[in-house]
Design a protein around this motif. Structure first.
Motif, short mmCIF file in Angstrom:
data_model
loop_
_atom_site.label_atom_id
_atom_site.label_comp_id
_atom_site.label_asym_id
_atom_site.label_seq_id
_atom_site.Cartn_x
_atom_site.Cartn_y
_atom_site.Cartn_z
N THR A 248 57.31 4.44 6.54
CA THR A 248 58.73 4.48 6.23
C THR A 248 59.56 4.02 7.42
OG1 THR A 248 60.55 5.91 5.48
CG2 THR A 248 58.94 6.89 6.98
N THR A 249 60.77 3.59 7.12
CA THR A 249 61.74 3.27 8.18
C THR A 249 62.65 4.45 8.46
OG1 THR A 249 63.30 2.37 6.55
CG2 THR A 249 61.74 0.82 7.56
N ILE A 250 62.56 5.50 7.66
CA ILE A 250 63.40 6.68 7.88
C ILE A 250 62.90 7.43 9.12
CG2 ILE A 250 64.21 8.88 6.94
CD1 ILE A 250 63.67 7.76 4.14
N PRO A 251 63.75 7.71 10.10
CA PRO A 251 63.30 8.49 11.26
C PRO A 251 62.86 9.89 10.83
CG PRO A 251 65.39 7.39 11.73
CD PRO A 251 65.14 7.24 10.25
N LEU A 252 61.77 10.36 11.40
CA LEU A 252 61.28 11.70 11.13
C LEU A 252 61.67 12.63 12.27
CD1 LEU A 252 57.68 10.92 9.80
CD2 LEU A 252 59.85 10.94 8.55
N SER A 253 61.87 13.90 11.93
CA SER A 253 62.23 14.88 12.95
C SER A 253 61.40 16.14 12.75
CB SER A 253 63.72 15.22 12.87
OG SER A 253 64.01 15.93 11.67
N GLY A 254 61.32 16.95 13.81
CA GLY A 254 60.57 18.20 13.73
C GLY A 254 60.68 18.95 15.04
N GLY A 255 60.10 20.13 15.07
CA GLY A 255 60.05 20.92 16.29
C GLY A 255 60.56 22.34 16.15
N GLU A 256 61.38 22.62 15.15
CA GLU A 256 61.96 23.95 15.05
C GLU A 256 60.90 25.02 14.76
OE1 GLU A 256 63.66 25.29 10.93
OE2 GLU A 256 64.46 23.30 11.34
N SER A 257 59.79 24.62 14.16
CA SER A 257 58.75 25.59 13.82
C SER A 257 57.74 25.80 14.94
CB SER A 257 58.02 25.15 12.54
OG SER A 257 58.91 25.10 11.44
N GLU A 258 57.87 25.06 16.03
CA GLU A 258 56.98 25.26 17.16
C GLU A 258 57.38 26.52 17.92
OE1 GLU A 258 54.33 23.52 17.57
OE2 GLU A 258 54.84 22.06 16.00
N VAL A 259 56.40 27.21 18.48
CA VAL A 259 56.69 28.45 19.20
C VAL A 259 56.54 28.29 20.71
CG1 VAL A 259 56.13 29.93 17.25
CG2 VAL A 259 54.33 29.30 18.86
N THR A 260 56.13 27.12 21.16
CA THR A 260 56.05 26.86 22.61
C THR A 260 56.48 25.43 22.89
OG1 THR A 260 53.78 26.02 22.64
CG2 THR A 260 54.06 28.42 22.82
N SER A 261 56.80 25.18 24.13
CA SER A 261 57.11 23.81 24.55
C SER A 261 55.87 22.93 24.49
CB SER A 261 57.68 23.81 25.98
OG SER A 261 56.81 24.49 26.86
N TYR A 262 54.69 23.53 24.58
CA TYR A 262 53.46 22.74 24.48
C TYR A 262 53.31 22.15 23.08
CZ TYR A 262 52.60 25.38 28.74
OH TYR A 262 52.73 25.94 29.98
N GLY A 263 53.69 22.92 22.07
CA GLY A 263 53.65 22.39 20.72
C GLY A 263 54.61 21.23 20.54
N CYS A 264 55.79 21.34 21.14
CA CYS A 264 56.75 20.24 21.07
C CYS A 264 56.24 19.02 21.84
CB CYS A 264 58.10 20.69 21.62
SG CYS A 264 59.00 21.79 20.50
N ARG A 265 55.61 19.26 22.97
CA ARG A 265 55.04 18.14 23.73
C ARG A 265 54.01 17.39 22.88
NH1 ARG A 265 51.23 19.64 28.62
NH2 ARG A 265 49.93 20.17 26.82
N ALA A 266 53.20 18.14 22.13
CA ALA A 266 52.19 17.51 21.28
C ALA A 266 52.85 16.64 20.22
CB ALA A 266 51.31 18.58 20.65
N LEU A 267 53.97 17.08 19.67
CA LEU A 267 54.69 16.26 18.70
C LEU A 267 55.12 14.94 19.33
CD1 LEU A 267 57.03 18.78 16.82
CD2 LEU A 267 55.09 17.52 15.86
N LEU A 268 55.61 15.00 20.56
CA LEU A 268 56.03 13.78 21.24
C LEU A 268 54.83 12.86 21.50
CD1 LEU A 268 58.60 15.11 23.87
CD2 LEU A 268 59.05 14.17 21.60
N GLU A 269 53.71 13.46 21.85
CA GLU A 269 52.54 12.65 22.16
C GLU A 269 52.01 11.89 20.95
OE1 GLU A 269 50.01 15.60 23.88
OE2 GLU A 269 50.72 15.22 25.93
N GLU A 270 52.25 12.42 19.76
CA GLU A 270 51.83 11.73 18.54
C GLU A 270 52.67 10.49 18.27
OE1 GLU A 270 49.34 12.11 16.50
OE2 GLU A 270 48.49 13.88 17.46
N GLN A 271 53.84 10.41 18.89
CA GLN A 271 54.76 9.28 18.70
C GLN A 271 55.11 9.11 17.22
OE1 GLN A 271 53.09 5.81 20.64
NE2 GLN A 271 53.35 6.69 22.67
N ALA A 272 55.25 10.26 16.54
CA ALA A 272 55.55 10.23 15.11
C ALA A 272 57.00 10.56 14.82
CB ALA A 272 54.65 11.21 14.37
N ILE A 273 57.63 11.36 15.68
CA ILE A 273 59.01 11.77 15.42
C ILE A 273 59.96 11.03 16.35
CG2 ILE A 273 58.32 14.05 14.60
CD1 ILE A 273 59.30 15.17 17.30
N ARG A 274 61.18 10.84 15.87
CA ARG A 274 62.22 10.20 16.68
C ARG A 274 63.33 11.16 17.05
NH1 ARG A 274 63.00 4.94 13.01
NH2 ARG A 274 64.89 4.65 14.28
#
Length: 377
Positions: A248-274
């Protein structure tokens, strides 16, 4: 300077006849733990911990002595105090006391925010300047379009028309609780009402499997969403977000359900969310939130935190990666945004202007605390 004492309150909104639903759970009107820290120098600061589940484990930790670990610490050393509290998640003491990991994460968040509030007041600077001072305004959007018993398309249209008439320019609506066809039709109503010049954001709250999400993005692209939030179910969301982002061309978002900054870092490492939507009242406070904001800037990802717009505004304003803050302008949905502060940030034409008072720049309303709060210690 030392922390000389603390007060803890649970802030709860009233029960309402027609609760607000997202795709798979009911959201409380308010369920926040307020921590007020007092210092030996007479400076006070406050922080909040948000929870969509029961706050009783957090309150029980304060009843069973976690405050003794906080009193005596230096509020001007938030990194050290945050590490001390977070490290309890791996220690025997937490097991003996019955303090669970999520409980400790929430407490460390509220205490950390309060420490930074004290830091700003001690320095005589608003936090958005201490964090970087990139600007003093941030765009906001209103979250709307919840499911409610008996709510039909006419009620949805009336809701969005009312919000549009208030002058808002960004609208985030809920999907995932009905059939895909019905939800697409609901989003078409929202787009029709707000027009082409306003932003439409769409929040799934982790309801769709990957095939449904794949079909959904195809159907949603003509509506030009600013982003699609938490579109896939939790179990394999890292992998599925990556796969969906390639479809898709629609930007994806996420992170509110993570309970640590490490979980958010993993989301960034996947390069899936903008867009990253962590919540400093649910994990890490500003100490971890600042690290996330820096990582976002370096990874070309936008910082658009979840919930508590007045708390998050200094962080979003401080960074070039700053995006939006999330507002709840319906006092039935969130009475705390409407009443908790004597000097809430000004909101007009889709923009929020930060206060220049030191620290968070917010003055708590004692009347609101008395109305919604119960003191724990």
């Amino acid at each position: 300077m030392q922390i000389s004492g603390l007060e803890v309150f649970i802030l709860r909104g009233p029960e309402i006849d027609r609760p607000h639903w997202v795709s798979n759970f009911t959201v409380p009107t308010a369920n926040e733990v307020l921590v007020r820290l007092k210092t030996s120098d007479g400076i006070e600061g406050f922080g909040l911990a948000t929870s969509y589940t029961s706050a009783e484990p957090v309150l029980n930790a304060f009843r069973t002595g976690i405050g003794d670990i906080i009193v005596g610490e230096d509020p001007l050393a938030p990194e050290r105090l945050y590490e001390k509290l977070f490290s309890l998640t791996s220690q025997r003491l937490a097991h003996e006391k019955g303090w669970g990991r999520e409980t400790l994460v929430r407490i460390s968040s509220a205490v950390d925010i309060a420490c930074w509030d004290i830091m700003g007041k001690a320095a005589g600077l608003p936090l958005y300047r201490m964090f970087g001072g990139y600007r003093n305004t941030v765009p906001y959007y209103v979250t709307c379009g919840y499911y409610r018993d008996g709510k039909d398309d006419a009620e949805l249209r009336a809701e969005i028309e009312y919000l549009k008439d208030q002058g808002h320019t960004g609208f985030k609506a809920k999907v995932g609780g009905l059939s895909l066809a019905d939800d697409i039709a609901r989003m078409q109503i929202v787009r029709d009402v707000i027009g082409d010049d306003c932003d439409l954001m769409i929040d799934v709250n982790r309801a769709w499997d990957l095939p449904t999400a794949t079909e959904a993005v195809r159907l949603l692209e003509p509506l030009r969403p600013r982003w699609l939030e938490e579109p896939v179910r939790w179990a394999d969301d890292r992998r599925e977000l990556k796969m969906l982002s390639q479809r898709t061309t629609i930007p994806l978002s996420g992170g509110e359900s993570e309970v640590t900054s490490y979980g958010c870092r993993a989301l960034l490492e996947e390069q899936a969310i903008r867009i990253l939507q962590f919540d400093v009242t649910m994990f890490g406070g500003f100490t971890e939130g600042r690290k996330m904001a820096a990582l976002c800037e370096l990874n070309h990802v936008e910082v658009t935190p979840h919930h508590d717009c007045f708390v998050h505004a200094p962080l979003v304003a401080a960074t070039p990666a700053g995006g939006f803050v999330e507002a709840f302008t319906d006092p039935e949905r969130d009475p705390l945004q409407a009443e908790l502060y004597e000097n809430p940030l000004a909101m007009a034409n889709g923009w929020m202007t930060l206060n220049d008072d030191p620290g968070l720049g917010l003055t708590l309303s004692e009347a609101a605390i008395a109305k919604y709060g119960t003191q724990i210690i």
